[in-house]
Design an enzyme around this catalytic site. Structure first.
Site, PDB file in Angstrom:
ATOM      1  N   ASN A 257       0.858  -1.187   0.000  1.00 46.95           N
ATOM      2  CA  ASN A 257       0.000   0.000   0.000  1.00 46.95           C
ATOM      3  C   ASN A 257       0.890   1.232   0.000  1.00 46.95           C
ATOM      4  O   ASN A 257       1.325   1.714   1.055  1.00 46.95           O
ATOM      5  CB  ASN A 257      -0.927  -0.001   1.222  1.00 46.95           C
ATOM      6  CG  ASN A 257      -1.964  -1.085   1.121  1.00 46.95           C
ATOM      7  OD1 ASN A 257      -2.927  -0.962   0.366  1.00 46.95           O
ATOM      8  ND2 ASN A 257      -1.744  -2.182   1.837  1.00 46.95           N
ATOM      9  N   GLU A 258       1.153   1.701  -1.200  1.00 44.92           N
ATOM     10  CA  GLU A 258       2.068   2.822  -1.386  1.00 44.92           C
ATOM     11  C   GLU A 258       1.374   4.137  -1.022  1.00 44.92           C
ATOM     12  O   GLU A 258       0.146   4.177  -0.877  1.00 44.92           O
ATOM     13  CB  GLU A 258       2.506   2.870  -2.855  1.00 44.92           C
ATOM     14  CG  GLU A 258       3.265   1.634  -3.324  1.00 44.92           C
ATOM     15  CD  GLU A 258       4.699   1.569  -2.801  1.00 44.92           C
ATOM     16  OE1 GLU A 258       5.009   2.218  -1.775  1.00 44.92           O
ATOM     17  OE2 GLU A 258       5.499   0.842  -3.408  1.00 44.92           O
ATOM     18  N   PRO A 259       2.162   5.231  -0.884  1.00 46.10           N
ATOM     19  CA  PRO A 259       1.560   6.542  -0.654  1.00 46.10           C
ATOM     20  C   PRO A 259       0.423   6.781  -1.645  1.00 46.10           C
ATOM     21  O   PRO A 259       0.563   6.489  -2.837  1.00 46.10           O
ATOM     22  CB  PRO A 259       2.728   7.501  -0.890  1.00 46.10           C
ATOM     23  CG  PRO A 259       3.929   6.699  -0.494  1.00 46.10           C
ATOM     24  CD  PRO A 259       3.629   5.285  -0.906  1.00 46.10           C
TER      25      PRO A 259
END
Ligand code: GLP
Length: 267
Positions: free
Chosen positions: A158-160
């Site tokens: 879950n990236e930025p």
């Protein structure tokens, strides 16, 4: 573990002498949960992570299986994520990682192991991801989720930009994450652009969350995840809302944290 963190108060951050000590602490908590569930004839649902950070946890669980009769017979696992596309036998695949570090060495029932597919046809991915969510629910949800943290502040992949309500889905990897993975793939161009990951909400629905972070290179992101404003720019920051969440860090990963944090509420 230091004095403050060993106090009886439930603290969200515990600082340990080294990675080994922190990993053993988590492994023993997992083992207690597995045994307690087994004694009640119930299954234990674990959310598992990859990367270099949880390796010592798996090593300790394997040791307990061999030397202390810890059985995984009642254990069901769901892994956080997998690169996409990637073949399960590829050296960098998380399927292979989990087999080599844990599953090949314990008595888990293979059909109880779930890892997001790196080979599902792209057009089937949305349905596949919904099924992954449904399966977690069918097993009663995750009892304990093990996490690492990426230098972008990602949990799973879950990236930025990943919001609080995200579920299992296909994502695009951040350039820093791909750069960090380049050592495993030999060169940057070989690192997949995509991954399938549980979402922030999937992770937040777990009953307990234990996040491990070791080494100086994690110090800044650990500090930001604990002290910056909660937002999708830093997905790990959402974990502070969880009622049973703990960071387990070594001295180097704790080096940017003010001493006061070990005794305060983080909300
Ligand atoms: C990958 C994984 C994450 C993991 C992160 C950190 O991005 N998808 O789940 O937390 O790497 O890796 P490491 O533990 O090697 O620092």
């Amino acid at each position: 573990m230091d004095d403050v963190a060993s106090a009886k108060v439930r603290l969200p951050v515990a600082r340990f002498r080294d990675a080994s000590e922190a990993s053993k602490r988590v492994a023993h908590e997992i083992a207690r949960l597995i045994r307690q569930r087994a004694s009640e004839n119930r299954r234990c649902v674990l959310g598992l992570a990859t990367g270099s950070t949880p390796i010592r946890v798996y090593r300790e669980l394997v040791r307990m299986h061999r030397e202390e009769n810890l059985s995984f017979f009642n254990v069901v696992t769901f892994n956080l994520d997998e690169y996409f596309p990637i073949k399960p036998e590829s050296p960098q695949s998380y399927h292979r990682f989990m087999n080599e570090n844990l599953f090949n060495h314990v008595d888990i029932i293979r059909s109880n192991v779930h890892i997001p597919s790196g080979t599902v046809p792209l057009e089937n991915a949305p349905g596949y991801c919904r099924d992954y969510e449904d399966l977690i629910l069918k097993f009663g949800g995750i009892d304990l989720q093990l996490l690492g943290i990426g230098r972008t502040g990602h949990i799973g992949f879950n990236e930025p930009g990943s919001t609080r309500d995200t579920l299992t889905r296909m994502v695009r990897l951040d350039s820093l994450t791909r750069k960090d993975a380049a050592k495993d793939f030999g060169e940057l161009d070989r690192v997949p652009l995509l991954a399938i990951t549980m979402g922030v909400d999937t992770i937040m629905q777990s009953k307990r969350i234990r996040l491990l972070a070791f080494g100086e290179h994690k110090a800044r992101i650990v500090q930001q995840a604990l002290q910056n404003r909660m937002s999708s720019a830093l997905p790990a920051s959402y974990l502070r809302q969880h009622p049973d969440m703990q960071y387990l860090v070594d001295g180097a990963a704790a080096s940017c944290l003010p001493p006061s944090i070990f005794g305060t509420s983080l909300q």
